[in-house]
Design a protein around this motif. Structure first.
Motif, PDB file in Angstrom:
ATOM      1  N   GLY A 449       0.775  -1.237   0.000  1.00 20.20           N
ATOM      2  CA  GLY A 449       0.000   0.000   0.000  1.00 20.20           C
ATOM      3  C   GLY A 449       0.802   1.279   0.000  1.00 20.20           C
ATOM      4  N   LEU A 450       2.089   1.210  -0.372  1.00 20.15           N
ATOM      5  CA  LEU A 450       2.918   2.406  -0.509  1.00 20.15           C
ATOM      6  C   LEU A 450       3.278   2.574  -1.980  1.00 20.15           C
ATOM      7  CD1 LEU A 450       5.279   1.798   2.553  1.00 20.15           C
ATOM      8  CD2 LEU A 450       3.286   3.289   2.460  1.00 20.15           C
ATOM      9  N   SER A 451       3.913   3.702  -2.321  1.00 20.00           N
ATOM     10  CA  SER A 451       4.295   3.929  -3.718  1.00 20.00           C
ATOM     11  C   SER A 451       5.806   3.761  -3.882  1.00 20.00           C
ATOM     12  CB  SER A 451       3.872   5.328  -4.165  1.00 20.00           C
ATOM     13  OG  SER A 451       4.457   6.317  -3.353  1.00 20.00           O
ATOM     14  N   PRO A 452       6.254   3.326  -5.066  1.00 19.29           N
ATOM     15  CA  PRO A 452       7.689   3.074  -5.283  1.00 19.29           C
ATOM     16  C   PRO A 452       8.572   4.293  -5.046  1.00 19.29           C
ATOM     17  CG  PRO A 452       6.385   2.078  -7.042  1.00 19.29           C
ATOM     18  CD  PRO A 452       5.441   2.911  -6.230  1.00 19.29           C
ATOM     19  N   ASP A 453       8.060   5.507  -5.294  1.00 18.25           N
ATOM     20  CA  ASP A 453       8.898   6.697  -5.116  1.00 18.25           C
ATOM     21  C   ASP A 453       9.202   6.984  -3.645  1.00 18.25           C
ATOM     22  OD1 ASP A 453       6.412   7.520  -4.326  1.00 18.25           O
ATOM     23  OD2 ASP A 453       6.280   9.226  -5.693  1.00 18.25           O
ATOM     24  N   MET A 454       8.508   6.293  -2.722  1.00 12.65           N
ATOM     25  CA  MET A 454       8.790   6.466  -1.291  1.00 12.65           C
ATOM     26  C   MET A 454      10.083   5.779  -0.871  1.00 12.65           C
ATOM     27  SD  MET A 454       5.043   5.991   0.456  1.00 12.65           S
ATOM     28  CE  MET A 454       3.743   7.209   0.237  1.00 12.65           C
ATOM     29  N   ALA A 455      10.678   4.985  -1.763  1.00 15.96           N
ATOM     30  CA  ALA A 455      11.894   4.241  -1.423  1.00 15.96           C
ATOM     31  C   ALA A 455      13.051   5.164  -1.040  1.00 15.96           C
ATOM     32  CB  ALA A 455      12.301   3.351  -2.592  1.00 15.96           C
ATOM     33  N   ALA A 456      13.018   6.409  -1.509  1.00 18.25           N
ATOM     34  CA  ALA A 456      14.112   7.339  -1.227  1.00 18.25           C
ATOM     35  C   ALA A 456      13.942   8.070   0.096  1.00 18.25           C
ATOM     36  CB  ALA A 456      14.220   8.364  -2.365  1.00 18.25           C
ATOM     37  N   ARG A 457      12.847   7.848   0.792  1.00 16.96           N
ATOM     38  CA  ARG A 457      12.599   8.552   2.052  1.00 16.96           C
ATOM     39  C   ARG A 457      13.188   7.795   3.240  1.00 16.96           C
ATOM     40  NH1 ARG A 457       6.214  10.256   1.769  1.00 16.96           N
ATOM     41  NH2 ARG A 457       6.175  11.056  -0.367  1.00 16.96           N
ATOM     42  N   TYR A 458      13.266   8.497   4.376  1.00 15.91           N
ATOM     43  CA  TYR A 458      13.800   7.918   5.608  1.00 15.91           C
ATOM     44  C   TYR A 458      12.653   7.585   6.574  1.00 15.91           C
ATOM     45  CZ  TYR A 458      18.435   9.224   4.001  1.00 15.91           C
ATOM     46  OH  TYR A 458      19.598   9.315   3.268  1.00 15.91           O
ATOM     47  N   PRO A 459      12.896   6.685   7.543  1.00 12.25           N
ATOM     48  CA  PRO A 459      11.807   6.239   8.429  1.00 12.25           C
ATOM     49  C   PRO A 459      11.047   7.359   9.132  1.00 12.25           C
ATOM     50  CG  PRO A 459      13.688   4.785   8.686  1.00 12.25           C
ATOM     51  CD  PRO A 459      14.133   5.894   7.765  1.00 12.25           C
ATOM     52  N   HIS A 460      11.764   8.442   9.550  1.00 14.21           N
ATOM     53  CA  HIS A 460      11.081   9.503  10.300  1.00 14.21           C
ATOM     54  C   HIS A 460      10.078  10.278   9.449  1.00 14.21           C
ATOM     55  CE1 HIS A 460      14.278  11.946   8.396  1.00 14.21           C
ATOM     56  NE2 HIS A 460      13.417  12.942   8.509  1.00 14.21           N
ATOM     57  N   GLU A 461      10.122  10.092   8.119  1.00 12.31           N
ATOM     58  CA  GLU A 461       9.203  10.798   7.234  1.00 12.31           C
ATOM     59  C   GLU A 461       7.877  10.049   7.047  1.00 12.31           C
ATOM     60  OE1 GLU A 461      11.249  12.839   3.759  1.00 12.31           O
ATOM     61  OE2 GLU A 461      12.790  11.385   4.306  1.00 12.31           O
ATOM     62  N   PHE A 462       7.710   8.940   7.767  1.00 14.43           N
ATOM     63  CA  PHE A 462       6.493   8.143   7.637  1.00 14.43           C
ATOM     64  C   PHE A 462       5.730   8.120   8.957  1.00 14.43           C
ATOM     65  CE2 PHE A 462       9.356   6.589   4.406  1.00 14.43           C
ATOM     66  CZ  PHE A 462       8.530   6.336   3.313  1.00 14.43           C
ATOM     67  N   SER A 463       4.438   7.890   8.858  1.00 10.30           N
ATOM     68  CA  SER A 463       3.626   7.706  10.064  1.00 10.30           C
ATOM     69  C   SER A 463       3.903   6.318  10.649  1.00 10.30           C
ATOM     70  CB  SER A 463       2.143   7.831   9.729  1.00 10.30           C
ATOM     71  OG  SER A 463       1.727   6.746   8.916  1.00 10.30           O
ATOM     72  N   GLY A 464       3.411   6.076  11.867  1.00  9.08           N
ATOM     73  CA  GLY A 464       3.634   4.781  12.509  1.00  9.08           C
ATOM     74  C   GLY A 464       3.082   3.624  11.695  1.00  9.08           C
ATOM     75  N   GLY A 465       1.895   3.814  11.136  1.00 10.37           N
ATOM     76  CA  GLY A 465       1.290   2.764  10.326  1.00 10.37           C
ATOM     77  C   GLY A 465       2.060   2.488   9.052  1.00 10.37           C
ATOM     78  N   GLN A 466       2.572   3.553   8.428  1.00  8.26           N
ATOM     79  CA  GLN A 466       3.356   3.370   7.204  1.00  8.26           C
ATOM     80  C   GLN A 466       4.670   2.650   7.493  1.00  8.26           C
ATOM     81  OE1 GLN A 466       3.312   7.555   6.148  1.00  8.26           O
ATOM     82  NE2 GLN A 466       2.055   7.149   4.351  1.00  8.26           N
ATOM     83  N   ARG A 467       5.290   2.937   8.639  1.00  2.58           N
ATOM     84  CA  ARG A 467       6.533   2.240   9.003  1.00  2.58           C
ATOM     85  C   ARG A 467       6.284   0.754   9.204  1.00  2.58           C
ATOM     86  NH1 ARG A 467       8.083   7.259  11.780  1.00  2.58           N
ATOM     87  NH2 ARG A 467       7.061   6.609  13.695  1.00  2.58           N
ATOM     88  N   GLN A 468       5.109   0.404   9.758  1.00  3.04           N
ATOM     89  CA  GLN A 468       4.810  -1.011   9.943  1.00  3.04           C
ATOM     90  C   GLN A 468       4.682  -1.720   8.604  1.00  3.04           C
ATOM     91  OE1 GLN A 468       5.411  -3.289  11.944  1.00  3.04           O
ATOM     92  NE2 GLN A 468       3.841  -3.132  13.523  1.00  3.04           N
ATOM     93  N   ARG A 469       4.115  -1.045   7.608  1.00  3.06           N
ATOM     94  CA  ARG A 469       3.980  -1.639   6.274  1.00  3.06           C
ATOM     95  C   ARG A 469       5.358  -1.852   5.634  1.00  3.06           C
ATOM     96  NH1 ARG A 469      -0.165   2.301   3.551  1.00  3.06           N
ATOM     97  NH2 ARG A 469      -0.230   3.403   5.526  1.00  3.06           N
ATOM     98  N   ILE A 470       6.288  -0.932   5.909  1.00  3.68           N
ATOM     99  CA  ILE A 470       7.656  -1.078   5.392  1.00  3.68           C
ATOM    100  C   ILE A 470       8.303  -2.335   5.973  1.00  3.68           C
ATOM    101  CG2 ILE A 470       9.973  -0.037   5.426  1.00  3.68           C
ATOM    102  CD1 ILE A 470       8.432   2.728   5.547  1.00  3.68           C
ATOM    103  N   CYS A 471       8.078  -2.585   7.276  1.00  2.00           N
ATOM    104  CA  CYS A 471       8.643  -3.774   7.922  1.00  2.00           C
ATOM    105  C   CYS A 471       8.050  -5.054   7.339  1.00  2.00           C
ATOM    106  CB  CYS A 471       8.404  -3.716   9.428  1.00  2.00           C
ATOM    107  SG  CYS A 471       9.370  -2.433  10.257  1.00  2.00           S
ATOM    108  N   ILE A 472       6.768  -5.017   6.996  1.00  2.00           N
ATOM    109  CA  ILE A 472       6.137  -6.185   6.372  1.00  2.00           C
ATOM    110  C   ILE A 472       6.762  -6.447   5.011  1.00  2.00           C
ATOM    111  CG2 ILE A 472       3.959  -7.053   5.398  1.00  2.00           C
ATOM    112  CD1 ILE A 472       2.550  -5.546   7.726  1.00  2.00           C
ATOM    113  N   ALA A 473       6.997  -5.378   4.237  1.00  2.00           N
ATOM    114  CA  ALA A 473       7.634  -5.529   2.923  1.00  2.00           C
ATOM    115  C   ALA A 473       9.022  -6.143   3.067  1.00  2.00           C
ATOM    116  CB  ALA A 473       7.711  -4.170   2.230  1.00  2.00           C
TER     117      ALA A 473
END
Length: 611
Positions: A449-473
């Motif tokens: 549920g994220l977009s490929p262009d978010m790959a260049a961002r750092y963890p602090h630029e995401f909400s808590g829920g978005q960070r959890q999705r990154i860990c699942i990926a």
């Protein structure tokens, strides 16, 4: 009586009044508004809930009120009146006196708020010493009392322990104790029950209701759990993409929602008991937030192959933590975190481990992965003993078993882009080229549920829920056979939680994945599980097919867990769970203590209960 209380709260001067607040961030030289024209009030003794999807602006709203955003990168306009003062006009030195004393905040991720170098007792005492007139002895006594109120077992003995010795749920309880220390007029609670199991969640909700009755404390409650909203909120504000889309009495929001997005949120709420009569996991209805329409329910295909060797076999697993104290560090006792735990897991099957925070669920997952070394037992993956592997063998074996951790911020490197973090396991195991890794990352980000262009961002630029999705990926990068999901959807709002669980079910079906699903969310567990194991003080007290355990629970502890699940019904708002603070026993035993293995009785095929 309720009508009179309501009239009083409307006449009384608001504790908090937010008028036309807009919060913008400096992005590439331009100010980008992320919260736009938000206005609301919180009356004395009132609870106002802010709900919405991850990234909708809920947490930014609370951080703006506390003035905790980075000053040179953010700009807040409008008016924020707290106790008759516009806090946006206060100098920072005055604002420091306001925080903690007049308004306190419970943050979403406790590990980012607790200092790992100081004991939890010292950190809570600091809040009391800064804002009160107490001696150190008085502050220590009050700290222990606060820890007992939020149900930290053996509170006095744990005063001098460090944050890393506590489970995620216990760390959140420490944060709640710290926020309540100075008895603030307004308590801002940003997802305060996200990391807590249902019984502790019920007790914390009771505690907040009691404080309101005793002290007239006002609460601004930020959450994605609509069951919690129904039980605690007088009024509800629904946010979507940084804007208020609906505001009103909680009962009106639940029963007569007018905005399509509000109806979409309510449709995605898992309700305990909704799986009655079904044998297999059931996908959540995916709701279109624009139309409020949900896709038809689809039962997951049966992927569990009968009469095959389990992909994961755990037998008599034990993990204990030594407690040393005194001048010479003598052994005073042991925490019996996991005791004689045994279960197996078939390919294509989901076994859920449920129980209170600190019962040993996460420790079991970590011991299986050998992130912590168990004292004894056996862990077989595809028939190979994991506990006997050397370092290289263990590294190779971890391609087959991956873990999604409970705290996403603690498991992501803040100096590494999320694209690099997701690609790292792929490159470390030499599974492909750098270009193939980038393509894999892009594909996985889309899947969660994220977009490929978010790959260049750092963890602090995401909400808590978005960070959890990154860990699942990242856990999916190595195409594992077994995934240990430790509270993997606890930080997600209801609509994203539904999407991610549907994704896990789809992956299970297409890749024949086995899941060890560790969770405190009983409604989600009921939805996704083939089998359920209930843990209490490090031991499995009931295990069996999901339908048998949920429709015919036998152990008193299993019944207690289910009765504590919040129900999305505003009529229950004045009810209290009545969960006594002394019910949670301590897992600490004397050094020479020997645990006797539990004896089980079989209620029905595969359904076993400890005597």
């Amino acid at each position: 009586m309720a009508s009179s209380d309501s009239q009083t709260s409307q006449i009384a001067e608001p504790v908090l009044s937010v008028e036309g607040m807009t919060t913008s961030f400096l992005v590439e030289g331009a100010w980008k508004p992320v919260v736009r024209d938000v206005s609301f009030t919180v009356a004395p003794g009132e609870t106002v809930a802010i709900v919405g999807e991850s990234g909708s602006g809920k947490s930014v709203t609370s951080l703006s009120i506390m003035r905790l955003l980075q000053q040179d990168m953010s700009r807040i306009t409008g008016r924020i009146m707290l106790g008759g003062r516009d806090i946006l006009a206060l100098p920072e030195s005055e604002m420091r006196k306001v925080r903690g004393k007049d308004v306190a905040m419970i943050f979403q991720e406790p590990m980012t708020s607790l200092n790992p170098l100081f004991t939890i007792g010292d950190q809570i005492s600091e809040a009391l010493l800064c804002h009160g007139e107490m001696s150190r002895a008085e502050a220590k006594a009050e700290t222990i009392r606060l820890l007992e109120r939020v149900r930290i077992p053996s509170a006095a003995s744990r005063f001098d322990e460090y944050p890393h010795r506590f489970s995620g749920g216990m760390r959140q309880r420490v944060m709640i104790a710290m926020a309540l220390a100075s008895r603030p007029k307004l308590l801002i609670a940003d997802e305060p029950t996200t990391a807590l199991d249902v019984t502790i969640q019920g007790q914390i909700l009771d505690l907040i209701k009691m404080l309101q009755e005793e002290q007239g404390t006002s609460v601004l409650f930020i959450t994605h759990d609509m069951g919690v909203v129904a039980e605690i909120a007088d009024r509800t504000i629904v946010m979507y993409r940084g804007e208020q889309v609906e505001t009103g009495e909680t009962s009106e929001i639940f029963f007569h929602a007018t905005h399509s997005y509000t109806r979409a949120l309510l449709s995605a709420v898992p309700v305990l008991g909704s799986m009655k009569g079904r044998e297999r996991p059931l996908r959540f209805p995916v709701v279109n937030s624009e139309t409020g329409q949900a896709e038809p329910l689809m039962e997951a295909a049966d992927t569990v192959a009968a009469m095959q060797r389990p992909v994961l076999e755990v037998k008599n697993l034990c993990k204990r933590f030594d407690i040393h104290s005194g001048l010479f560090g003598r052994l005073q006792g042991r925490v019996h975190a996991v005791e004689n735990v045994s279960f197996d897991l078939q390919a294509g099957e989901t076994l859920s481990l449920v129980g209170e925070s600190g019962c040993g669920k996460s420790t079991t997952g970590r011991a299986i992965m050998r992130l912590i070394e168990p004292q004894s037992g056996s862990v077989l993956v595809d028939g190979e003993e994991m506990l006997a592997l050397d370092r290289k063998g263990l590294r190779d074996m971890r391609r087959k078993v991956q873990m999604i951790f409970q705290d996403p911020f603690a498991s992501l490197n803040p100096r590494m882009t999320i694209g690099a973090a997701v690609a790292e396991p792929y490159l470390e195991h030499k599974m492909g080229t750098a270009k193939e890794a980038r393509d894999k990352v892009a594909d996985l980000l889309v899947k969660v549920g994220l977009s490929p262009d978010m790959a260049a961002r750092y963890p602090h630029e995401f909400s808590g829920g978005q960070r959890q999705r990154i860990c699942i990926a990242r856990a999916l990068t190595l195409d594992p056979k077994v995934i240990i999901a430790d509270e993997s959807v606890s930080a997600l709002d209801v609509s994203i939680k539904a999407q991610v669980i549907n994704l896990l079910l789809d992956l299970q079906q297409s890749l024949n994945l086995a899941f060890l699903f560790i969770s405190h969310d009983m409604a989600v567990v009921e939805r996704v599980s083939h089998r359920v194991a209930v843990m209490y003080l490090g031991e499995i007290v009931e295990i069996g097919p999901r339908q048998a355990v949920f429709e015919n629970p036998q152990h008193p502890y299993t019944k207690k867990l289910m009765s504590a699940v919040p129900v999305p019904d505003p009529a229950r708002r004045k009810l209290k769970h009545g969960i006594a603070a002394d019910e949670l026993k301590s897992p600490i035993r004397p050094p020479n203590h020997t645990m006797q293995p539990l004896k089980y009785v079989e209620i029905s095929p595969g359904h076993q209960v400890a005597l």
